[in-house]
Design a protein around this motif. Structure first.
Motif, PDB file in Angstrom:
ATOM      1  N   THR A   1      34.479  -5.511  28.592  1.00  0.00           N
ATOM      2  CA  THR A   1      35.200  -4.241  28.675  1.00  0.00           C
ATOM      3  C   THR A   1      35.789  -4.024  30.055  1.00  0.00           C
ATOM      4  O   THR A   1      36.830  -3.339  30.205  1.00  0.00           O
ATOM      5  CB  THR A   1      34.264  -3.078  28.289  1.00  0.00           C
ATOM      6  N   LEU A   2      35.178  -4.577  31.067  1.00  0.00           N
ATOM      7  CA  LEU A   2      35.758  -4.462  32.418  1.00  0.00           C
ATOM      8  C   LEU A   2      37.132  -5.120  32.472  1.00  0.00           C
ATOM      9  O   LEU A   2      38.057  -4.613  33.116  1.00  0.00           O
ATOM     10  CB  LEU A   2      34.811  -5.101  33.440  1.00  0.00           C
ATOM     11  N   ILE A   3      37.270  -6.259  31.788  1.00  0.00           N
ATOM     12  CA  ILE A   3      38.572  -6.926  31.728  1.00  0.00           C
ATOM     13  C   ILE A   3      39.579  -6.050  30.974  1.00  0.00           C
ATOM     14  O   ILE A   3      40.727  -5.873  31.391  1.00  0.00           O
ATOM     15  CB  ILE A   3      38.434  -8.301  31.039  1.00  0.00           C
ATOM     16  N   THR A   4      39.148  -5.483  29.854  1.00  0.00           N
ATOM     17  CA  THR A   4      40.026  -4.623  29.039  1.00  0.00           C
ATOM     18  C   THR A   4      40.472  -3.397  29.813  1.00  0.00           C
ATOM     19  O   THR A   4      41.641  -2.987  29.746  1.00  0.00           O
ATOM     20  CB  THR A   4      39.298  -4.197  27.747  1.00  0.00           C
ATOM     21  N   ILE A   5      39.553  -2.789  30.554  1.00  0.00           N
ATOM     22  CA  ILE A   5      39.897  -1.594  31.343  1.00  0.00           C
ATOM     23  C   ILE A   5      40.954  -1.943  32.391  1.00  0.00           C
ATOM     24  O   ILE A   5      41.912  -1.185  32.611  1.00  0.00           O
ATOM     25  CB  ILE A   5      38.644  -1.005  32.001  1.00  0.00           C
ATOM     26  N   ALA A   6      40.816  -3.111  33.032  1.00  0.00           N
ATOM     27  CA  ALA A   6      41.800  -3.520  34.041  1.00  0.00           C
ATOM     28  C   ALA A   6      43.173  -3.694  33.404  1.00  0.00           C
ATOM     29  O   ALA A   6      44.194  -3.255  33.958  1.00  0.00           O
ATOM     30  CB  ALA A   6      41.344  -4.813  34.707  1.00  0.00           C
ATOM     31  N   CYS A   7      43.236  -4.341  32.252  1.00  0.00           N
ATOM     32  CA  CYS A   7      44.517  -4.534  31.566  1.00  0.00           C
ATOM     33  C   CYS A   7      45.113  -3.200  31.093  1.00  0.00           C
ATOM     34  O   CYS A   7      46.323  -2.974  31.185  1.00  0.00           O
ATOM     35  CB  CYS A   7      44.337  -5.483  30.376  1.00  0.00           C
ATOM     36  N   ASP A   8      44.249  -2.316  30.566  1.00  0.00           N
ATOM     37  CA  ASP A   8      44.735  -1.003  30.136  1.00  0.00           C
ATOM     38  C   ASP A   8      45.267  -0.201  31.324  1.00  0.00           C
ATOM     39  O   ASP A   8      46.240   0.562  31.183  1.00  0.00           O
ATOM     40  CB  ASP A   8      43.613  -0.218  29.454  1.00  0.00           C
ATOM     41  N   ALA A   9      44.655  -0.369  32.480  1.00  0.00           N
ATOM     42  CA  ALA A   9      45.138   0.325  33.682  1.00  0.00           C
ATOM     43  C   ALA A   9      46.545  -0.131  34.034  1.00  0.00           C
ATOM     44  O   ALA A   9      47.399   0.668  34.442  1.00  0.00           O
ATOM     45  CB  ALA A   9      44.187   0.084  34.853  1.00  0.00           C
ATOM     46  N   VAL A  10      46.800  -1.446  33.878  1.00  0.00           N
ATOM     47  CA  VAL A  10      48.155  -1.966  34.124  1.00  0.00           C
ATOM     48  C   VAL A  10      49.156  -1.314  33.169  1.00  0.00           C
ATOM     49  O   VAL A  10      50.262  -0.920  33.567  1.00  0.00           O
ATOM     50  CB  VAL A  10      48.177  -3.503  33.962  1.00  0.00           C
ATOM     51  N   ILE A  11      48.766  -1.178  31.895  1.00  0.00           N
ATOM     52  CA  ILE A  11      49.655  -0.547  30.903  1.00  0.00           C
ATOM     53  C   ILE A  11      49.956   0.903  31.284  1.00  0.00           C
ATOM     54  O   ILE A  11      51.107   1.350  31.267  1.00  0.00           O
ATOM     55  CB  ILE A  11      49.014  -0.619  29.500  1.00  0.00           C
ATOM     56  N   VAL A  12      48.902   1.640  31.635  1.00  0.00           N
ATOM     57  CA  VAL A  12      49.081   3.055  31.977  1.00  0.00           C
ATOM     58  C   VAL A  12      49.998   3.208  33.193  1.00  0.00           C
ATOM     59  O   VAL A  12      50.906   4.063  33.213  1.00  0.00           O
ATOM     60  CB  VAL A  12      47.712   3.719  32.241  1.00  0.00           C
ATOM     61  N   LEU A  13      49.782   2.375  34.216  1.00  0.00           N
ATOM     62  CA  LEU A  13      50.600   2.460  35.423  1.00  0.00           C
ATOM     63  C   LEU A  13      52.061   2.158  35.116  1.00  0.00           C
ATOM     64  O   LEU A  13      52.967   2.838  35.622  1.00  0.00           O
ATOM     65  CB  LEU A  13      50.070   1.495  36.491  1.00  0.00           C
ATOM     66  N   TYR A  14      52.320   1.161  34.281  1.00  0.00           N
ATOM     67  CA  TYR A  14      53.716   0.840  33.971  1.00  0.00           C
ATOM     68  C   TYR A  14      54.363   1.949  33.141  1.00  0.00           C
ATOM     69  O   TYR A  14      55.524   2.300  33.355  1.00  0.00           O
ATOM     70  CB  TYR A  14      53.821  -0.488  33.221  1.00  0.00           C
ATOM     71  N   VAL A  15      53.615   2.492  32.187  1.00  0.00           N
ATOM     72  CA  VAL A  15      54.171   3.560  31.351  1.00  0.00           C
ATOM     73  C   VAL A  15      54.523   4.775  32.210  1.00  0.00           C
ATOM     74  O   VAL A  15      55.569   5.406  32.029  1.00  0.00           O
ATOM     75  CB  VAL A  15      53.178   3.933  30.236  1.00  0.00           C
ATOM     76  N   ARG A  16      53.662   5.103  33.150  1.00  0.00           N
ATOM     77  CA  ARG A  16      53.940   6.219  34.051  1.00  0.00           C
ATOM     78  C   ARG A  16      55.189   5.936  34.890  1.00  0.00           C
ATOM     79  O   ARG A  16      56.045   6.803  35.059  1.00  0.00           O
ATOM     80  CB  ARG A  16      52.745   6.483  34.961  1.00  0.00           C
ATOM     81  N   TYR A  17      55.301   4.724  35.415  1.00  0.00           N
ATOM     82  CA  TYR A  17      56.460   4.347  36.210  1.00  0.00           C
ATOM     83  C   TYR A  17      57.735   4.422  35.377  1.00  0.00           C
ATOM     84  O   TYR A  17      58.733   5.022  35.789  1.00  0.00           O
ATOM     85  CB  TYR A  17      56.272   2.927  36.765  1.00  0.00           C
ATOM     86  N   SER A  18      57.704   3.823  34.194  1.00  0.00           N
ATOM     87  CA  SER A  18      58.879   3.800  33.339  1.00  0.00           C
ATOM     88  C   SER A  18      59.261   5.206  32.871  1.00  0.00           C
ATOM     89  O   SER A  18      60.438   5.574  32.848  1.00  0.00           O
ATOM     90  CB  SER A  18      58.622   2.901  32.124  1.00  0.00           C
ATOM     91  N   GLY A  19      58.251   6.001  32.521  1.00  0.00           N
ATOM     92  CA  GLY A  19      58.535   7.364  32.085  1.00  0.00           C
ATOM     93  C   GLY A  19      59.156   8.201  33.174  1.00  0.00           C
ATOM     94  O   GLY A  19      60.094   8.975  32.939  1.00  0.00           O
TER      95      GLY A  19
END
Length: 634
Positions: A171-189
């Motif tokens: 889950t630590l790996i999944t959380i890191a990848c999900d953090a990348v998704i959230v950061l990009y979505v915020r940037y793009s939005g």
């Protein structure tokens, strides 16, 4: 063009949400049921996915009976989820339409109460956009986002909790990848919001241009301006296309990036999970269940973000709707009402315990004088006329000042009187203030200075609905409504009988052409009267006033679109209509004002001459110059 996942944040988010929730409160029971069913559906999806673990482990251990019960339980869970999904989608559609219907109803009701100044400064296309783009955006958000936001939230939190339970290391790996998704979505939005704002501005400009050019097609074709109009459309369409493309470039990249990061996460977790399983740190069932959750872990995060943006766009549309509803309605402090005494007489009813004092003001009686039969004294000793006051049609303007725009007066210190039954005509160049006078009499606008009295009562003391009921107005720009010829005449008096409708048409000399139409009085009016001539539309407008039988008439170029022969035909009917009524006429044809009791010649907001036709000709002034063509009458 439909709106996309939005991006325009409302200026006052909290206030807009509270107001929208107040409308949603009308369907609170339905929304509560939707929330419960959405929760069941989301939990069913989570539980069903988690059941992969015991089923796989059951296959490995070979427990057939236990495996059968687990499969049946999983099937029951998914069945409950399917039924819940079906239930909440059907209920949500009806609840959303109820909310949107209430908003649309309140918006239309409020716009009906707005003053004419609002319509003067607001394009018709912008008003229509409230009922189309903005209302549709709110409807789509309620239909698709409300339930999906709940479901995405439950799945996002539930998935993360179950992943931690299944294997906290992976889950630590999944959380890191999900953090990348959230950061990009915020940037793009963030990047796309600015361009979506430009898109909405360009869309409004294009809508207004299309509406304007479409409604003016006759003028366009007369002057052969199709090519220039197409160039203007291409320019605006290009601006909209560029703004939309730039905004969508960022918005459309969210899903591919989410998918790519999700695949990378899945590959890394699969390899790492396999290593842990080989080392005995994870069972096969847990790993199988975990991998299924990982494949869908990014989906609720991406969905939640997308829906959040979509809701923000809907709230921005709702804020525009509420801003329109917050426009100050037409103020009406009038307390005097109009009552019909008998078939031929009307009277102004004053509030109990009040009378009409100086300058038409309605003031209370003093206690000492309240028993007087005809007049009483106010507290300051002023003599008051006791009601009801007979409606005679005595209209007077006392030192009236007015301007549509502050600092640019149209009328300056205007004094005018019309005795009961008189026909008063206004002539003068465009912008002299002729139509403005009639707009002030019926209180489309209020004076900046001075007073207007009607039978000795200040018009601001008369309730607007009753004031306008006493005035029959024929405007230069005729507007007909969808329906039959009879319906359009009956618009002046909704309970008019067929006989009254025909009598009004006869008075306006419209009966002969109506009876020659294919369906007579039942002929449908198309496109604001596009199937009728301009003169015929004007005759129907006159008949509409005739059926209302008002005590006072205002004719704003009532015969401007009628040929000379038709004008002669309707003179007798108009004379019958005007007999005994105070009439104000605005005329460009001087032939229509010759028999007026008084003709007012206006220039730059002032009356420069007044008198009868003969008197004014004898003075050899402005009116004489107009009659002899020495000066243009616009």
């Amino acid at each position: 063009m439909p709106r996309t996942a939005a991006q325009a944040r409302p200026a006052n988010l909290a206030a807009t949400v509270r107001r929208l929730l107040s409308y949603m409160g009308h369907a609170k029971f339905s929304l509560a049921v939707v929330a419960v069913l959405v929760t069941i559906s989301a939990l069913a999806n989570l539980i069903g996915t988690y059941m992969v673990r015991p089923i796989v482990n059951g296959l490995v251990s070979g427990g057939v009976a236990l495996l059968r019960s687990q499969v049946l339980f999983t099937a029951g869970v998914y069945g409950a989820g399917v039924l819940s999904s079906l239930g909440y989608t059907q209920i949500m559609v009806r609840a959303a339409q109820k909310v949107v219907s209430d908003i649309r109803r309140d918006l239309f009701a409020h716009i009906q109460r707005l003053p004419l100044s609002f319509f003067d400064r607001t394009r018709t296309g912008d008003i229509m956009s409230y009922f189309t783009n903005d209302v549709d955006t709110v409807a789509e958000a309620l239909n698709n986002s409300f339930a999906n936001m709940i479901q995405a939230g439950i799945q996002m939190v539930g998935t993360m909790v179950i992943l931690l339970v299944l294997n906290w290391r992976l889950t630590l790996i999944t959380i890191a990848c999900d953090a990348v998704i959230v950061l990009y979505v915020r940037y793009s939005g963030t990047r796309s919001k600015r361009f979506f704002a430009r898109q909405q501005e360009a869309l409004g400009d294009l809508d207004g241009y299309v509406e304007e050019m479409t409604s003016g097609q006759k003028v366009v074709k007369v002057f052969n301006r199709e090519r220039q109009n197409l160039a203007g459309f291409d320019k605006r369409n290009g601006e909209l296309s560029r703004a939309s493309a730039t905004a969508l470039t960022y918005a459309a990249s969210m899903v591919p990036v989410t998918v790519c990061v999700g695949y990378a996460n899945y590959a890394i977790v699969a390899v790492a999970g396999g290593i842990l399983a080989i080392q005995g740190l994870a069972d096969v069932g847990a790993l199988a269940s975990y991998l299924v959750f990982v494949r869908q872990a990014a989906m609720p995060i991406n969905q939640f973000t997308q829906l959040g943006n979509f809701l923000l766009n809907a709230l921005a549309g709702a804020e525009r709707l509420f801003a329109a509803m917050d426009q100050e309605p037409e103020v009406d402090e009038g307390r005097v009402t109009l009552e019909r005494v008998d078939e031929d007489a009307w009277a102004w009813e004053l509030p109990d315990g009040h009378g009409v004092g100086a300058w038409g003001k309605v003031v209370p009686f003093s206690a000492a004088g309240s028993d007087a039969a005809t007049a009483v004294a106010a507290a300051d000793g002023t003599q008051l006329a006791r009601g009801p006051v007979p409606l005679r049609g005595d209209v007077r303007l006392h030192a009236v000042d007015f301007g549509y725009v502050p600092g640019h007066p149209v009328l300056k210190g205007l004094d005018l009187y019309a005795h009961p039954g008189q026909k008063i005509a206004f002539v003068g160049s465009t912008g002299a203030g002729k139509t403005t006078i009639t707009n002030l009499i019926n209180r489309f606008y209020d004076v900046d200075g001075g007073e207007i009295t009607y039978d000795g009562i200040d018009v601001r003391e008369i309730a607007k609905a009753d004031l306008r009921r006493s005035l029959g107005i024929v405007l230069q720009d005729t507007h007909l409504f969808s329906g039959t010829i009879a319906d359009n005449i009956r618009f002046g008096k909704l309970d008019a009988t067929d006989e009254e409708v025909r009598a009004a048409a006869v008075d306006a000399c419209a009966d002969s052409f109506i009876r020659r139409l294919p369906e007579g009085y039942d002929t449908l009016v198309a496109g604001d009267g596009a199937n009728l001539s301009q003169g015929q539309r004007q005759l129907l407008a006159i008949a509409r006033v005739a059926v209302a039988d008002p005590p006072v008439l205002i004719l704003d170029e009532a015969t401007s679109s009628i040929d000379t022969r038709t004008e002669k035909l309707i003179e007798r009917g108009m004379d019958r209509l005007m007999r005994g009524r105070t009439t104000f006429m605005i005329a460009h044809r001087l032939s229509t004002v010759r028999d007026a009791d008084a003709i007012m010649v206006l220039e730059r907001g002032r009356i420069v001459e007044r008198g009868t036709h003969g008197e004014l000709l004898a003075r050899r002034g402005e009116y004489w110059a107009l009659c002899h063509g020495l000066k243009e009458l616009d």
